[in-house]
Design a protein around this motif. Sequence first.
Motif, short mmCIF file in Angstrom:
data_model
loop_
_atom_site.label_atom_id
_atom_site.label_comp_id
_atom_site.label_asym_id
_atom_site.label_seq_id
_atom_site.Cartn_x
_atom_site.Cartn_y
_atom_site.Cartn_z
N ARG A 162 1.30 -0.61 -0.11
CA ARG A 162 0.18 0.14 -0.01
C ARG A 162 0.91 0.89 0.01
N GLN A 168 1.54 3.47 -3.18
CA GLN A 168 0.97 4.85 -3.35
C GLN A 168 2.43 5.73 -3.61
N GLU A 176 11.45 12.28 -11.22
CA GLU A 176 10.30 12.12 -10.55
C GLU A 176 9.52 10.75 -11.37
N LYS A 193 -4.57 5.36 -3.58
CA LYS A 193 -4.50 7.06 -3.50
C LYS A 193 -3.25 7.33 -3.70
N TYR A 194 -2.85 8.60 -4.37
CA TYR A 194 -1.40 8.95 -4.28
C TYR A 194 -2.07 10.79 -4.17
N THR A 236 -2.55 13.93 -1.91
CA THR A 236 -3.24 15.22 -2.39
C THR A 236 -2.15 16.28 -2.89
N ASP A 265 8.88 19.39 -2.00
CA ASP A 265 10.40 18.18 -2.43
C ASP A 265 11.04 18.63 -1.09
N ASN A 314 10.32 13.51 4.65
CA ASN A 314 9.17 12.53 4.95
C ASN A 314 9.93 10.97 4.50
N GLU A 319 15.88 13.81 -4.50
CA GLU A 319 15.04 15.10 -4.06
C GLU A 319 16.01 16.22 -3.52
N MET A 363 -0.58 19.17 4.60
CA MET A 363 -1.13 17.92 4.57
C MET A 363 -0.38 16.36 3.80
N GLY A 382 0.39 13.91 6.21
CA GLY A 382 -0.62 13.01 6.54
C GLY A 382 -1.46 13.53 7.71
N SER A 388 -4.31 8.83 12.95
CA SER A 388 -3.23 8.07 11.58
C SER A 388 -3.77 6.89 12.19
N LYS A 389 -3.91 5.95 11.03
CA LYS A 389 -4.58 4.61 11.55
C LYS A 389 -3.68 3.62 11.38
N HIS A 390 -2.57 4.26 10.37
CA HIS A 390 -1.06 3.17 10.02
C HIS A 390 0.32 3.40 11.43
N LYS A 406 7.69 2.97 8.77
CA LYS A 406 8.10 4.10 9.76
C LYS A 406 8.60 4.86 10.50
N ASN A 459 4.13 11.66 11.63
CA ASN A 459 3.58 12.33 11.01
C ASN A 459 3.87 13.38 11.86
N1 FAQ Z 1 -2.42 12.28 0.34
O1 FAQ Z 1 -2.74 6.16 9.05
P1 FAQ Z 1 -1.62 7.06 7.62
C1 FAQ Z 1 6.96 13.31 -4.10
C2 FAQ Z 1 -3.54 8.36 3.23
S1 FAQ Z 1 6.35 11.93 -2.93
C3 FAQ Z 1 -2.94 11.23 0.21
O2 FAQ Z 1 -1.49 7.79 8.47
P2 FAQ Z 1 0.83 6.27 6.71
C4 FAQ Z 1 7.82 13.48 -4.55
C5 FAQ Z 1 -2.94 7.11 3.92
O3 FAQ Z 1 -1.57 6.99 2.56
C6 FAQ Z 1 4.40 11.93 -1.82
N2 FAQ Z 1 -3.16 10.03 1.09
O4 FAQ Z 1 -1.16 6.63 6.64
C7 FAQ Z 1 7.18 14.46 -5.56
C8 FAQ Z 1 -4.34 5.87 4.89
O5 FAQ Z 1 -4.33 5.78 3.50
P3 FAQ Z 1 -5.38 4.38 3.42
C9 FAQ Z 1 4.45 11.34 -1.25
C10 FAQ Z 1 -2.42 10.18 1.94
O6 FAQ Z 1 0.73 5.26 5.44
C11 FAQ Z 1 7.80 15.93 -5.58
C12 FAQ Z 1 -4.52 7.16 4.99
O7 FAQ Z 1 -5.08 8.30 4.44
N3 FAQ Z 1 5.10 10.89 -0.45
O8 FAQ Z 1 6.46 14.18 -3.04
C13 FAQ Z 1 -2.04 11.13 2.49
O9 FAQ Z 1 0.94 5.17 7.38
C14 FAQ Z 1 7.63 16.80 -6.24
C15 FAQ Z 1 -4.33 7.15 6.72
O10 FAQ Z 1 -3.11 7.51 6.98
C16 FAQ Z 1 4.82 8.89 -0.55
O11 FAQ Z 1 3.94 8.58 0.00
C17 FAQ Z 1 -1.91 12.54 1.65
N4 FAQ Z 1 -0.55 13.60 2.26
O12 FAQ Z 1 1.24 7.61 6.18
C18 FAQ Z 1 7.15 14.01 -6.81
C19 FAQ Z 1 5.82 8.71 1.61
N5 FAQ Z 1 -1.47 11.29 3.75
O13 FAQ Z 1 -5.06 3.56 4.35
C20 FAQ Z 1 6.80 14.94 -7.96
C21 FAQ Z 1 5.76 7.68 1.34
C22 FAQ Z 1 -2.09 10.21 4.39
O14 FAQ Z 1 -6.46 4.60 3.73
C23 FAQ Z 1 7.13 16.41 -8.06
N6 FAQ Z 1 4.24 7.69 2.41
N7 FAQ Z 1 -2.76 9.91 3.54
O15 FAQ Z 1 -5.82 3.86 2.10
C24 FAQ Z 1 4.63 7.12 3.70
O16 FAQ Z 1 5.95 8.16 4.23
C25 FAQ Z 1 3.47 7.59 4.35
O17 FAQ Z 1 2.15 6.89 3.97
C26 FAQ Z 1 2.49 8.58 4.48
C27 FAQ Z 1 1.16 8.14 5.19
C28 FAQ Z 1 2.94 10.24 5.66
C29 FAQ Z 1 1.80 9.57 3.31
#
Ligand code: FAQ
Length: 329
Positions: free
Chosen positions: A50, A54, A89, A120-121, A123, A143, A149, A172, A210, A213, A219-221, A231, A235
């Motif tokens: 997941r 994402q 990217e 999801k992707y 927000t 970035d 993060n 990044e 935002m 997260g 935060s459920k996970h 992690k 968050n």
């Molecule tokens: N947007 O329980 P938590 C970038 C979802 S890459 C959408 O806290 P978790 C590079 C979450 O998935 C940016 N959904 O979840 C770039 C969960 O979904 P579920 C992406 C969000 O996973 C720069 C639900 O809400 N980075 O920017 C968001 O423990 C410039 C509950 O949340 C990553 O993915 C959100 N903002 O923590 C590219 C980094 N926040 O289970 C182009 C890796 C939360 O309902 C140009 N990911 N959700 O399906 C992570 O570190 C974690 O997955 C979090 C969320 C911190 C994003």
Amino acid sequence: MAGDKTTAAPDGVAQETDEMLAAFQARIDADERIEPDEWMPAQYRKTLIRQISQHAHSEIVGMLPEGNWVTRAPTLQAKAILLAKIQDEGGHGLYLYAAAETLGISRAEMIDQLLSGAAKYSTIFNYPTLNWADIGAIGWLVDGAAIMNQVPLCRCSYGPYARAMIRICKEESFHQRQGYEIMVKMAQGTPEQKRMAQDALNRFWWPALMMFGPSDKDSKHSAQSMKWGIKRVSNDELRQKFIDVTVPQAEYLGLSIPDDQLEWDEESGHYRHGPIDWDEFRRVVSGDGICNRERMEARRNAHENGAWVREAALAYAEKRRQRAAQAAE
Ligand code: FAQ
């Protein structure tokens, strides 16, 4: 083991005994890396798929807001830098899809989940890029938030994800610097350029916060992901670190953070900030942001228009397989 409680794994994959789970947790606690061919709890695998998918989708959809400015970059040099960043990217998306594939999901399944809306992707990519300073704000803030993060993810307990993150974080960092350089130019330029820089900061500040997260209490996970070393930092802690490093950067630019409750708290050594609009976050996550529909349509069109490339690549692979089989006869 006699008397050992068993836990039904999700999706009916296998039985997981308490002993197996405890042995796995001991490896995590000893800071070992888990590799694809090793046993892992089904829920650990599912959480990683997941999060990594994402993350991969975010990198790919994240190419769209910046792609909007490729033909309008103000100089040839600015255009070349922007193109290189967008290609990076795309590369991050590919490393991450490859890391997720080691967990037993195919790239086609992940793409289907994105295009059907099941996955999801981030927000942040559902906000429009309206002026050139937005490209600076994306590098500086988006970035910047991504690095904050993602640096702890270089220590993720799952080896392929941790290793992919090392290279991604290096790239990044360059992206953050090029974005800040655009902001410096705009903020120190004409009054109109400075106004554009402030406008970009006004629109990207809250969406950047935002990206980390929901707050820790919602935060459920987080709790389980931190226990499993997926992690490493919560968050809210990451969001706070981002605010603490970014506010002085905005001050250097002579721009104001759009938060009238923002203030330095001497006692805690952190900036205190105003409330985040979590209703807006939930709306954007559930598909109702300014650009959600446009972004998904762009991805669907790209997928459909690329069908012939996938077919040609598969046909080529099949041809090679047949030739190799003939040669072996
Ligand atoms: N947007 O329980 P938590 C970038 C979802 S890459 C959408 O806290 P978790 C590079 C979450 O998935 C940016 N959904 O979840 C770039 C969960 O979904 P579920 C992406 C969000 O996973 C720069 C639900 O809400 N980075 O920017 C968001 O423990 C410039 C509950 O949340 C990553 O993915 C959100 N903002 O923590 C590219 C980094 N926040 O289970 C182009 C890796 C939360 O309902 C140009 N990911 N959700 O399906 C992570 O570190 C974690 O997955 C979090 C969320 C911190 C994003």
